[in-house]
Design a protein around this motif. Structure first.
Motif, PDB file in Angstrom:
ATOM      1  N   SER A 106     -14.579  74.653 -35.925  1.00  0.00           N
ATOM      2  CA  SER A 106     -15.651  74.448 -37.205  1.00  0.00           C
ATOM      3  C   SER A 106     -15.896  72.750 -36.360  1.00  0.00           C
ATOM      4  CB  SER A 106     -14.816  74.122 -38.128  1.00  0.00           C
ATOM      5  OG  SER A 106     -15.047  73.124 -38.846  1.00  0.00           O
ATOM      6  N   LEU A 107     -16.454  72.014 -35.697  1.00  0.00           N
ATOM      7  CA  LEU A 107     -16.440  70.490 -35.530  1.00  0.00           C
ATOM      8  C   LEU A 107     -16.955  70.345 -34.494  1.00  0.00           C
ATOM      9  CD1 LEU A 107     -12.592  68.492 -36.440  1.00  0.00           C
ATOM     10  CD2 LEU A 107     -14.625  68.876 -38.354  1.00  0.00           C
ATOM     11  N   THR A 108     -17.568  69.824 -34.673  1.00  0.00           N
ATOM     12  CA  THR A 108     -18.907  69.618 -33.604  1.00  0.00           C
ATOM     13  C   THR A 108     -19.546  67.812 -33.781  1.00  0.00           C
ATOM     14  OG1 THR A 108     -20.623  71.298 -33.623  1.00  0.00           O
ATOM     15  CG2 THR A 108     -20.946  69.787 -32.505  1.00  0.00           C
ATOM     16  N   LEU A 109     -19.037  66.779 -32.898  1.00  0.00           N
ATOM     17  CA  LEU A 109     -19.399  66.216 -32.518  1.00  0.00           C
ATOM     18  C   LEU A 109     -20.469  65.676 -32.152  1.00  0.00           C
ATOM     19  CD1 LEU A 109     -17.908  62.651 -33.737  1.00  0.00           C
ATOM     20  CD2 LEU A 109     -17.433  62.654 -30.524  1.00  0.00           C
ATOM     21  N   HIS A 110     -21.728  65.010 -32.044  1.00  0.00           N
ATOM     22  CA  HIS A 110     -22.860  64.265 -31.520  1.00  0.00           C
ATOM     23  C   HIS A 110     -22.327  62.439 -30.853  1.00  0.00           C
ATOM     24  CE1 HIS A 110     -24.580  68.472 -33.249  1.00  0.00           C
ATOM     25  NE2 HIS A 110     -23.478  68.099 -34.460  1.00  0.00           N
ATOM     26  N   PHE A 111     -23.087  62.811 -29.900  1.00  0.00           N
ATOM     27  CA  PHE A 111     -22.740  61.366 -29.320  1.00  0.00           C
ATOM     28  C   PHE A 111     -23.495  61.166 -28.147  1.00  0.00           C
ATOM     29  CE2 PHE A 111     -20.026  64.294 -26.393  1.00  0.00           C
ATOM     30  CZ  PHE A 111     -19.641  63.894 -25.109  1.00  0.00           C
TER      31      PHE A 111
ATOM     32  N   TYR B 215     -18.641  53.139 -29.976  1.00  0.00           N
ATOM     33  CA  TYR B 215     -18.414  53.326 -31.759  1.00  0.00           C
ATOM     34  C   TYR B 215     -18.156  54.618 -31.409  1.00  0.00           C
ATOM     35  CZ  TYR B 215     -19.984  48.859 -34.018  1.00  0.00           C
ATOM     36  OH  TYR B 215     -19.593  48.019 -34.777  1.00  0.00           O
ATOM     37  N   CYS B 216     -18.530  55.310 -30.649  1.00  0.00           N
ATOM     38  CA  CYS B 216     -18.606  57.115 -30.293  1.00  0.00           C
ATOM     39  C   CYS B 216     -17.087  57.244 -30.082  1.00  0.00           C
ATOM     40  CB  CYS B 216     -19.162  57.663 -28.724  1.00  0.00           C
ATOM     41  SG  CYS B 216     -20.500  57.851 -29.934  1.00  0.00           S
ATOM     42  N   TRP B 217     -16.752  56.258 -28.725  1.00  0.00           N
ATOM     43  CA  TRP B 217     -15.036  56.692 -27.980  1.00  0.00           C
ATOM     44  C   TRP B 217     -14.067  56.200 -29.164  1.00  0.00           C
ATOM     45  CZ3 TRP B 217     -14.935  52.360 -23.667  1.00  0.00           C
ATOM     46  CH2 TRP B 217     -15.980  52.715 -22.902  1.00  0.00           C
ATOM     47  N   LYS B 218     -14.345  55.750 -30.188  1.00  0.00           N
ATOM     48  CA  LYS B 218     -13.618  55.264 -31.074  1.00  0.00           C
ATOM     49  C   LYS B 218     -13.341  56.403 -32.088  1.00  0.00           C
ATOM     50  CE  LYS B 218     -13.854  52.582 -36.047  1.00  0.00           C
ATOM     51  NZ  LYS B 218     -14.156  51.749 -36.316  1.00  0.00           N
ATOM     52  N   ALA B 219     -13.659  57.066 -32.682  1.00  0.00           N
ATOM     53  CA  ALA B 219     -14.153  58.567 -33.014  1.00  0.00           C
ATOM     54  C   ALA B 219     -13.012  59.537 -32.218  1.00  0.00           C
ATOM     55  CB  ALA B 219     -15.334  59.852 -33.122  1.00  0.00           C
ATOM     56  N   LEU B 220     -13.743  59.484 -30.889  1.00  0.00           N
ATOM     57  CA  LEU B 220     -13.125  60.136 -29.979  1.00  0.00           C
ATOM     58  C   LEU B 220     -12.263  60.263 -29.586  1.00  0.00           C
ATOM     59  CD1 LEU B 220     -15.634  60.112 -26.920  1.00  0.00           C
ATOM     60  CD2 LEU B 220     -15.463  62.587 -28.276  1.00  0.00           C
ATOM     61  N   ILE B 221     -10.810  58.992 -29.943  1.00  0.00           N
ATOM     62  CA  ILE B 221     -10.087  58.974 -29.552  1.00  0.00           C
ATOM     63  C   ILE B 221      -9.222  59.532 -31.092  1.00  0.00           C
ATOM     64  CG2 ILE B 221      -8.319  56.768 -29.943  1.00  0.00           C
ATOM     65  CD1 ILE B 221     -10.459  54.826 -28.943  1.00  0.00           C
ATOM     66  N   ALA B 222      -9.601  59.189 -32.068  1.00  0.00           N
ATOM     67  CA  ALA B 222      -9.249  59.999 -32.859  1.00  0.00           C
ATOM     68  C   ALA B 222      -9.329  60.796 -32.561  1.00  0.00           C
ATOM     69  CB  ALA B 222      -9.704  59.540 -35.104  1.00  0.00           C
ATOM     70  N   LEU B 223      -9.851  62.290 -32.346  1.00  0.00           N
ATOM     71  CA  LEU B 223      -9.867  63.531 -32.055  1.00  0.00           C
ATOM     72  C   LEU B 223      -8.844  63.526 -31.138  1.00  0.00           C
ATOM     73  CD1 LEU B 223     -14.100  63.951 -32.068  1.00  0.00           C
ATOM     74  CD2 LEU B 223     -12.150  65.693 -33.499  1.00  0.00           C
TER      75      LEU B 223
ATOM     76  N   GLY C  10     -30.397  58.064 -37.546  1.00  0.00           N
ATOM     77  CA  GLY C  10     -30.097  58.297 -36.511  1.00  0.00           C
ATOM     78  C   GLY C  10     -29.819  57.650 -34.755  1.00  0.00           C
ATOM     79  N   LYS C  11     -28.169  57.055 -35.655  1.00  0.00           N
ATOM     80  CA  LYS C  11     -27.481  56.295 -35.226  1.00  0.00           C
ATOM     81  C   LYS C  11     -25.891  57.475 -34.728  1.00  0.00           C
ATOM     82  CE  LYS C  11     -29.253  52.259 -34.947  1.00  0.00           C
ATOM     83  NZ  LYS C  11     -29.416  51.914 -33.906  1.00  0.00           N
ATOM     84  N   PHE C  12     -25.005  57.189 -33.260  1.00  0.00           N
ATOM     85  CA  PHE C  12     -23.787  58.375 -33.224  1.00  0.00           C
ATOM     86  C   PHE C  12     -23.237  57.278 -33.556  1.00  0.00           C
ATOM     87  CE2 PHE C  12     -26.535  59.109 -28.942  1.00  0.00           C
ATOM     88  CZ  PHE C  12     -26.230  58.023 -28.780  1.00  0.00           C
ATOM     89  N   PRO C  13     -21.354  57.672 -33.803  1.00  0.00           N
ATOM     90  CA  PRO C  13     -21.482  59.443 -33.704  1.00  0.00           C
ATOM     91  C   PRO C  13     -21.970  60.173 -35.230  1.00  0.00           C
ATOM     92  CG  PRO C  13     -19.116  57.880 -34.151  1.00  0.00           C
ATOM     93  CD  PRO C  13     -20.647  57.122 -33.920  1.00  0.00           C
ATOM     94  N   VAL C  14     -21.850  61.511 -35.048  1.00  0.00           N
ATOM     95  CA  VAL C  14     -22.048  62.393 -35.944  1.00  0.00           C
ATOM     96  C   VAL C  14     -21.359  63.158 -36.168  1.00  0.00           C
ATOM     97  CG1 VAL C  14     -23.588  63.441 -37.404  1.00  0.00           C
ATOM     98  CG2 VAL C  14     -24.411  60.880 -36.361  1.00  0.00           C
TER      99      VAL C  14
END
Length: 217
Positions: free
Chosen positions: A2-7, A13-21, A51-55
């Motif tokens: 279901s989930l896709t991370l564009h990074f 800032y992508c690292w920040k989201a990846l840590i949570a995942l 046009g900024k990630f993460p999304v």
């Protein structure tokens, strides 16, 4: 999935989201975006106009979620696991969000100012702005060192959104403006962050790209 991370694997800032995942073993599809590729950039802009990630794209809920702090809160609400990133108690929740903003605004942003200045062509650098950024980092380091005197995480015993923000900003911050011997509590906190399995995994996956990190001239 279901989930896709564009990074991008080097983007802080992508690292920040990846840590949570990774903290909660949330299944997702990683989509590495090369902003130098016009088609990939256009696809990201279509998802999120800046046009900024993460999304984060959640097909099951038909939701597109930009911005690292919002992504983490979205995951906390909809894909919660053993680690709760925002405490239930309103006062602690507010303090957690405050520390998240502190790391983003007063560590992350000045760190980026210094690192991005290294990519500027000769004659186009901003020594004054870099000096201000270094001063801000030193001020922030002193505040964090005091906060971490008793050890633990940014909010005490529990790993939270604030630690997700702290890990990438301090990792790159130490490259932009080293902590120095005076900030032993801060240095110890950084070591705890690097030993956290979720962040250790992020660093391991980013390692093949580290040669792209701008070095000090």
């Amino acid at each position: 999935m279901s989930l896709t991370l564009h990074f991008h694997p080097l983007a802080s800032y992508c690292w920040k989201a990846l840590i949570a995942l990774y903290e909660n073993d949330i299944p997702f599809t990683p989509n590495l975006v090369d902003l130098g590729n016009p088609a990939e950039r256009a696809a990201l802009v279509k998802l999120w106009g800046t046009g900024k990630f993460p999304v984060l794209r959640d097909d099951a809920r038909n939701e597109t979620v930009p911005e690292s702090s919002i992504i983490i809160e979205y995951l906390d609400r909809n894909y919660g696991g053993r680690t709760r990133f925002i405490p239930d108690e309103s006062g602690r929740a507010l303090q957690t969000r405050l520390r998240d903003r502190f790391y983003d605004l007063y560590v992350h942003l000045p760190m980026q100012k210094i690192m991005l200045d290294r990519l500027r062509p000769e004659g186009k650098t901003d020594p004054h702005g870099v000096g201000e950024a270094r001063a801000q980092l030193r001020t922030s380091y002193a505040m964090i060192d005091q906060q971490m005197a008793s050890g633990g995480w940014a909010m005490g015993e529990d790993f939270t959104l604030a630690d997700c923000a702290a890990a990438p900003s301090l990792f790159y911050g130490s490259m932009a403006e080293p902590f120095g011997d005076a900030h032993k509590n801060l240095s110890a906190y950084m070591e705890r962050l690097k030993a956290r399995p979720s962040f250790a995994r992020v660093l391991q996956e980013a390692e093949p790209y580290f040669q792209m990190v701008p070095k000090e001239p």
